[in-house]
Design a protein around this motif. Structure first.
Motif, PDB file in Angstrom:
ATOM      1  N   GLN A  40       0.804  -1.208   0.000  1.00  0.00           N
ATOM      2  CA  GLN A  40       0.000   0.000   0.000  1.00  0.00           C
ATOM      3  C   GLN A  40       0.853   1.283   0.000  1.00  0.00           C
ATOM      4  O   GLN A  40       0.430   2.293  -0.537  1.00  0.00           O
ATOM      5  N   SER A  41       2.051   1.232   0.562  1.00  0.00           N
ATOM      6  CA  SER A  41       2.911   2.418   0.618  1.00  0.00           C
ATOM      7  C   SER A  41       3.691   2.658  -0.666  1.00  0.00           C
ATOM      8  O   SER A  41       4.015   3.794  -0.995  1.00  0.00           O
ATOM      9  N   ASP A  42       4.022   1.594  -1.374  1.00  0.00           N
ATOM     10  CA  ASP A  42       4.846   1.704  -2.582  1.00  0.00           C
ATOM     11  C   ASP A  42       4.330   0.722  -3.640  1.00  0.00           C
ATOM     12  O   ASP A  42       5.006  -0.249  -3.991  1.00  0.00           O
ATOM     13  N   PRO A  43       3.099   0.957  -4.145  1.00  0.00           N
ATOM     14  CA  PRO A  43       2.473  -0.026  -5.037  1.00  0.00           C
ATOM     15  C   PRO A  43       3.235  -0.296  -6.332  1.00  0.00           C
ATOM     16  O   PRO A  43       3.237  -1.430  -6.819  1.00  0.00           O
ATOM     17  N   GLU A  44       3.895   0.711  -6.881  1.00  0.00           N
ATOM     18  CA  GLU A  44       4.622   0.497  -8.139  1.00  0.00           C
ATOM     19  C   GLU A  44       5.801  -0.440  -7.928  1.00  0.00           C
ATOM     20  O   GLU A  44       6.000  -1.388  -8.698  1.00  0.00           O
ATOM     21  N   ALA A  45       6.608  -0.182  -6.901  1.00  0.00           N
ATOM     22  CA  ALA A  45       7.756  -1.045  -6.618  1.00  0.00           C
ATOM     23  C   ALA A  45       7.286  -2.446  -6.247  1.00  0.00           C
ATOM     24  O   ALA A  45       7.870  -3.444  -6.691  1.00  0.00           O
ATOM     25  N   PHE A  46       6.217  -2.529  -5.445  1.00  0.00           N
ATOM     26  CA  PHE A  46       5.685  -3.828  -5.044  1.00  0.00           C
ATOM     27  C   PHE A  46       5.263  -4.634  -6.270  1.00  0.00           C
ATOM     28  O   PHE A  46       5.617  -5.806  -6.402  1.00  0.00           O
ATOM     29  N   ALA A  47       4.527  -4.014  -7.168  1.00  0.00           N
ATOM     30  CA  ALA A  47       4.064  -4.704  -8.379  1.00  0.00           C
ATOM     31  C   ALA A  47       5.236  -5.152  -9.247  1.00  0.00           C
ATOM     32  O   ALA A  47       5.252  -6.274  -9.768  1.00  0.00           O
ATOM     33  N   ALA A  48       6.231  -4.302  -9.398  1.00  0.00           N
ATOM     34  CA  ALA A  48       7.393  -4.653 -10.216  1.00  0.00           C
ATOM     35  C   ALA A  48       8.159  -5.822  -9.604  1.00  0.00           C
ATOM     36  O   ALA A  48       8.575  -6.751 -10.316  1.00  0.00           O
ATOM     37  N   LEU A  49       8.329  -5.807  -8.295  1.00  0.00           N
ATOM     38  CA  LEU A  49       9.089  -6.868  -7.630  1.00  0.00           C
ATOM     39  C   LEU A  49       8.330  -8.193  -7.611  1.00  0.00           C
ATOM     40  O   LEU A  49       8.927  -9.250  -7.781  1.00  0.00           O
ATOM     41  N   THR A  50       7.022  -8.136  -7.424  1.00  0.00           N
ATOM     42  CA  THR A  50       6.256  -9.388  -7.449  1.00  0.00           C
ATOM     43  C   THR A  50       6.311 -10.012  -8.845  1.00  0.00           C
ATOM     44  O   THR A  50       6.422 -11.229  -8.971  1.00  0.00           O
ATOM     45  N   ALA A  51       6.271  -9.180  -9.872  1.00  0.00           N
ATOM     46  CA  ALA A  51       6.386  -9.694 -11.232  1.00  0.00           C
ATOM     47  C   ALA A  51       7.787 -10.245 -11.498  1.00  0.00           C
ATOM     48  O   ALA A  51       7.948 -11.331 -12.063  1.00  0.00           O
ATOM     49  N   GLN A  52       8.804  -9.509 -11.080  1.00  0.00           N
ATOM     50  CA  GLN A  52      10.191  -9.913 -11.316  1.00  0.00           C
ATOM     51  C   GLN A  52      10.529 -11.243 -10.641  1.00  0.00           C
ATOM     52  O   GLN A  52      11.197 -12.090 -11.226  1.00  0.00           O
ATOM     53  N   TYR A  53      10.072 -11.418  -9.395  1.00  0.00           N
ATOM     54  CA  TYR A  53      10.437 -12.604  -8.617  1.00  0.00           C
ATOM     55  C   TYR A  53       9.333 -13.658  -8.556  1.00  0.00           C
ATOM     56  O   TYR A  53       9.492 -14.678  -7.901  1.00  0.00           O
ATOM     57  N   GLY A  54       8.216 -13.417  -9.215  1.00  0.00           N
ATOM     58  CA  GLY A  54       7.141 -14.403  -9.248  1.00  0.00           C
ATOM     59  C   GLY A  54       6.451 -14.611  -7.908  1.00  0.00           C
ATOM     60  O   GLY A  54       5.973 -15.700  -7.626  1.00  0.00           O
ATOM     61  N   VAL A  55       6.379 -13.576  -7.111  1.00  0.00           N
ATOM     62  CA  VAL A  55       5.767 -13.671  -5.784  1.00  0.00           C
ATOM     63  C   VAL A  55       4.247 -13.671  -5.920  1.00  0.00           C
ATOM     64  O   VAL A  55       3.684 -12.811  -6.586  1.00  0.00           O
ATOM     65  N   GLN A  56       3.617 -14.636  -5.259  1.00  0.00           N
ATOM     66  CA  GLN A  56       2.167 -14.717  -5.305  1.00  0.00           C
ATOM     67  C   GLN A  56       1.527 -14.567  -3.934  1.00  0.00           C
ATOM     68  O   GLN A  56       0.302 -14.481  -3.834  1.00  0.00           O
TER      69      GLN A  56
END
Length: 85
Positions: A40-56
């Motif tokens: 919630q504090s950094d949605p852009e970075a969170f989205a990029a990192l979840t995509a990069q590392y495959g975090v679900q």
């Protein structure tokens, strides 16, 4: 740059437990090596990192050098071992 990433979000009991573990029993030993990224504090970075590392799911603890994720962030021994490698 941090050695590890910790992905967290609001209303996540596991996230809170991991944060308490890092601050309490581990006494902040690894604080300087972990970058926390909050959904919630950094949605852009969170989205990029979840995509990069495959975090679900969160919490996720990731070693940046090789992209390896901790398999179990519920146990103190497992978290300490993962962060000590």
């Amino acid at each position: 740059m941090a050695d590890f990433l910790m992905l967290t979000q609001d209303a996540c009991p596991g996230c809170e437990r991991l944060k308490r573990m890092l601050a309490g029993p581990l006494r902040g030993t690894f604080d300087g090596r972990i970058r926390a990224v909050h959904r919630q504090s950094d949605p852009e970075a969170f989205a990029a990192l979840t995509a990069q590392y495959g975090v679900q799911s969160v919490p996720a603890l990731i070693r940046v050098s090789d992209g390896e994720r901790a398999r179990n962030v519920d146990g103190l021994g497992e978290v300490r071992a993962f962060l000590s490698r």
